[in-house]
Motif scaffolding. Structure first.
Motif, PDB file in Angstrom:
ATOM      1  N   GLN A  13       0.833  -1.206   0.000  1.00 51.39           N
ATOM      2  CA  GLN A  13       0.000   0.000   0.000  1.00 51.39           C
ATOM      3  C   GLN A  13       0.868   1.257   0.000  1.00 51.39           C
ATOM      4  O   GLN A  13       0.552   2.239  -0.669  1.00 51.39           O
ATOM      5  N   GLN A  14       1.956   1.224   0.741  1.00 47.07           N
ATOM      6  CA  GLN A  14       2.849   2.375   0.790  1.00 47.07           C
ATOM      7  C   GLN A  14       3.514   2.594  -0.571  1.00 47.07           C
ATOM      8  O   GLN A  14       3.612   3.720  -1.053  1.00 47.07           O
ATOM      9  N   ASP A  42       2.329   1.644  -3.464  1.00 47.44           N
ATOM     10  CA  ASP A  42       1.269   2.102  -4.354  1.00 47.44           C
ATOM     11  C   ASP A  42       1.034   3.602  -4.179  1.00 47.44           C
ATOM     12  O   ASP A  42       0.950   4.360  -5.149  1.00 47.44           O
ATOM     13  N   ALA A  43       0.946   4.056  -2.936  1.00 48.89           N
ATOM     14  CA  ALA A  43       0.717   5.482  -2.666  1.00 48.89           C
ATOM     15  C   ALA A  43       1.898   6.334  -3.153  1.00 48.89           C
ATOM     16  O   ALA A  43       1.693   7.406  -3.746  1.00 48.89           O
ATOM     17  N   ASP A  52       2.126   7.283  -6.886  1.00 48.08           N
ATOM     18  CA  ASP A  52       1.245   8.321  -7.422  1.00 48.08           C
ATOM     19  C   ASP A  52       2.030   9.559  -7.846  1.00 48.08           C
ATOM     20  O   ASP A  52       1.589  10.322  -8.694  1.00 48.08           O
ATOM     21  N   GLN A  60       0.092   5.508 -14.641  1.00 44.67           N
ATOM     22  CA  GLN A  60      -0.933   6.308 -13.984  1.00 44.67           C
ATOM     23  C   GLN A  60      -1.122   7.654 -14.689  1.00 44.67           C
ATOM     24  O   GLN A  60      -2.261   8.104 -14.882  1.00 44.67           O
TER      25      GLN A  60
END
Length: 124
Positions: A3-4, A6-7, A10, A54
């Motif tokens: 999760q880290q 992935d964040a 961004d 992204q």
């Protein structure tokens, strides 16, 4: 951890994510420091999109795409970017850039309206 990563992806490239995670003294499952390859492995296994993927999904364009849309050379695109007329950002660790085209590209990019020319007088 995923999760880290992935964040962080961004706004950061794989190498930048590895640096940030290493500064936090986090380690891989094997107890090693993170590097670009280990971030890519995590991305692949967790199906996390890279910064470039992204940005492309968000409407950013490659230099080829901008060139095709505006009929400009790569050097003209770079010049517009350096002049602050065309927003751009590095999207990966290979120095590749993506660009954001403003809604109205005429006045913003060229300081004058774009004209449509025709050989049939006033016909468009």
């Amino acid at each position: 951890m995923r999760q880290q990563i992935d964040a962080l992806l961004d706004e950061n490239t794989d190498a930048q994510v590895a640096r940030i995670i290493n500064e936090q003294e986090m380690r891989t499952g094997a107890g090693e420091s993170f590097d670009t390859a280990s971030i890519k492995r995590v991305r692949y296994s967790a199906k996390i999109k890279s910064l470039k993927e992204q940005l492309l999904d968000g409407g950013w364009l490659t230099v080829k795409q901008v060139s095709a849309r505006l009929g400009l050379s790569r050097s003209s695109i770079c010049k517009l970017h350096l002049q602050g007329k065309l927003p751009g950002r590095m999207c990966n660790d290979h120095g590749q850039w993506l660009y954001w085209l403003p809604e109205a590209t005429s006045n913003i990019l060229f300081d004058k309206p774009l004209c449509v020319s025709s050989t049939a007088g006033d016909a468009l």
